[in-house]
Enzyme design. Sequence first.
Site, PDB file in Angstrom:
ATOM      1  N   ASP A 173       0.859  -1.181   0.000  1.00 55.96           N
ATOM      2  CA  ASP A 173       0.000   0.000   0.000  1.00 55.96           C
ATOM      3  C   ASP A 173       0.894   1.228   0.000  1.00 55.96           C
ATOM      4  O   ASP A 173       1.353   1.666   1.045  1.00 55.96           O
ATOM      5  CB  ASP A 173      -0.905  -0.020   1.236  1.00 55.96           C
ATOM      6  N   ASP A 231      -2.130  -2.852   4.110  1.00 56.01           N
ATOM      7  CA  ASP A 231      -3.361  -3.491   4.592  1.00 56.01           C
ATOM      8  C   ASP A 231      -3.395  -4.972   4.214  1.00 56.01           C
ATOM      9  O   ASP A 231      -4.286  -5.699   4.637  1.00 56.01           O
ATOM     10  CB  ASP A 231      -4.607  -2.760   4.091  1.00 56.01           C
ATOM     11  N   HIS A 232      -2.423  -5.412   3.416  1.00 54.64           N
ATOM     12  CA  HIS A 232      -2.202  -6.822   3.142  1.00 54.64           C
ATOM     13  C   HIS A 232      -0.883  -7.248   3.793  1.00 54.64           C
ATOM     14  O   HIS A 232      -0.015  -6.403   4.050  1.00 54.64           O
ATOM     15  CB  HIS A 232      -2.084  -7.083   1.637  1.00 54.64           C
ATOM     16  N   ASP A 254      -5.025 -13.240  -0.870  1.00 57.69           N
ATOM     17  CA  ASP A 254      -3.750 -13.418  -1.557  1.00 57.69           C
ATOM     18  C   ASP A 254      -3.386 -14.899  -1.582  1.00 57.69           C
ATOM     19  O   ASP A 254      -3.466 -15.575  -0.552  1.00 57.69           O
ATOM     20  CB  ASP A 254      -2.663 -12.612  -0.852  1.00 57.69           C
ATOM     21  N   ASP A 275      -2.871 -10.878  -5.430  1.00 58.79           N
ATOM     22  CA  ASP A 275      -4.151 -10.549  -4.804  1.00 58.79           C
ATOM     23  C   ASP A 275      -5.233 -10.964  -5.787  1.00 58.79           C
ATOM     24  O   ASP A 275      -5.477 -10.279  -6.779  1.00 58.79           O
ATOM     25  CB  ASP A 275      -4.200  -9.048  -4.512  1.00 58.79           C
ATOM     26  N   ASN A 324      -8.379 -11.234  -5.093  1.00 65.51           N
ATOM     27  CA  ASN A 324      -9.619 -10.516  -4.786  1.00 65.51           C
ATOM     28  C   ASN A 324     -10.827 -11.427  -4.641  1.00 65.51           C
ATOM     29  O   ASN A 324     -11.926 -11.120  -5.112  1.00 65.51           O
ATOM     30  CB  ASN A 324      -9.881  -9.430  -5.831  1.00 65.51           C
ATOM     31  N   GLU A 335       5.052  -5.477  -5.853  1.00 65.60           N
ATOM     32  CA  GLU A 335       3.936  -5.090  -6.711  1.00 65.60           C
ATOM     33  C   GLU A 335       3.511  -3.700  -6.340  1.00 65.60           C
ATOM     34  O   GLU A 335       3.609  -3.311  -5.195  1.00 65.60           O
ATOM     35  CB  GLU A 335       2.776  -6.062  -6.542  1.00 65.60           C
ATOM     36  N   TYR A 340      -2.793  -8.958 -10.252  1.00 69.03           N
ATOM     37  CA  TYR A 340      -3.761  -8.280  -9.393  1.00 69.03           C
ATOM     38  C   TYR A 340      -5.114  -8.387 -10.086  1.00 69.03           C
ATOM     39  O   TYR A 340      -5.373  -7.715 -11.078  1.00 69.03           O
ATOM     40  CB  TYR A 340      -3.363  -6.829  -9.155  1.00 69.03           C
TER      41      TYR A 340
END
Length: 299
Positions: free
Chosen positions: A65, A289-290, A264, A192, A194, A78, A153
Amino acid sequence: MSKRGKKKDEETGDVDQENGAAPDAKKAKKGKEAEAPIMYEDPPDKMTTKDGHAANWKITSWNVDGLRAWVKKKGLDETKCAEKALPNEITSMPEYPHKYWSGSEEKEGYSGVAMLCRTEPLKVTYGIGKEEHDKEGRVITAEFPNFFLVTSYVPNAGKGLVRLDYRKTWDVDFQAYLSELDQRKPVVLCGDLNVAHQEIDLKNPKGNKKNAGFTPEEREGFSKLLEAGFVDSFRELYPEQAYAYTFWTYMMNSRSKNVGWRLDYFVLSRTLLPNLCDSKIRGAAMGSDHCPITLHLAI
């Protein structure tokens, strides 16, 4: 070796998803102390296969992030940061001499992935061969002698599920791309994705069944990928492990309460199962946040 930074735009999904909390969970009874959260503790790494072969590949994926704010953190792989705006600390990292970047052609600071390698790939390609998807810079594929490494992603269905139809199209096209690669040599997919595939993969499944990342359509898309000859490496090794998440919204102290989602993944061709040593969730690593995830292979 993968992923992206999250930003408050149409890609993040709606507030309920990010909170990960069912409405009833927010109504604590007065006079009662909240229950202590159950935290996931990453066990020691397994460095051999079931047959005793030692791991010789380590791959880490992290949805970061704000890359520029975290350039001194190890393992960043990433970013939404445009290549022309990459900090010198990243472009000059000597421990990763081979660096590959992909970002959105239309929106700077939107989606994007990167791959930092110590071992030079035989070949690197970008996208999946479909302009509809490739303009958002979501996929890098590196070919190595014994496997393909794909970092992605995956598109978020968005607030109010405004991109759910697009996400369904992506799932079909991306699965076809991965299956085509798998016909040539085994595939390691990381990033990620999602989606929280099963109820065990998020803290509050009942309150999120109509939210991005846990809709029946997205979960079915992931199921079809597994049915096509791929495996979720973490669930393969830890099928009953609950409370193991990789994403927590910044809001409502979600991380300290372990109110999260497992978004993830390392997804492998089924033929790579004999080469699998361990699939890790580094929940103690801060900076996004990951959290990072790590794969150990003997191949």
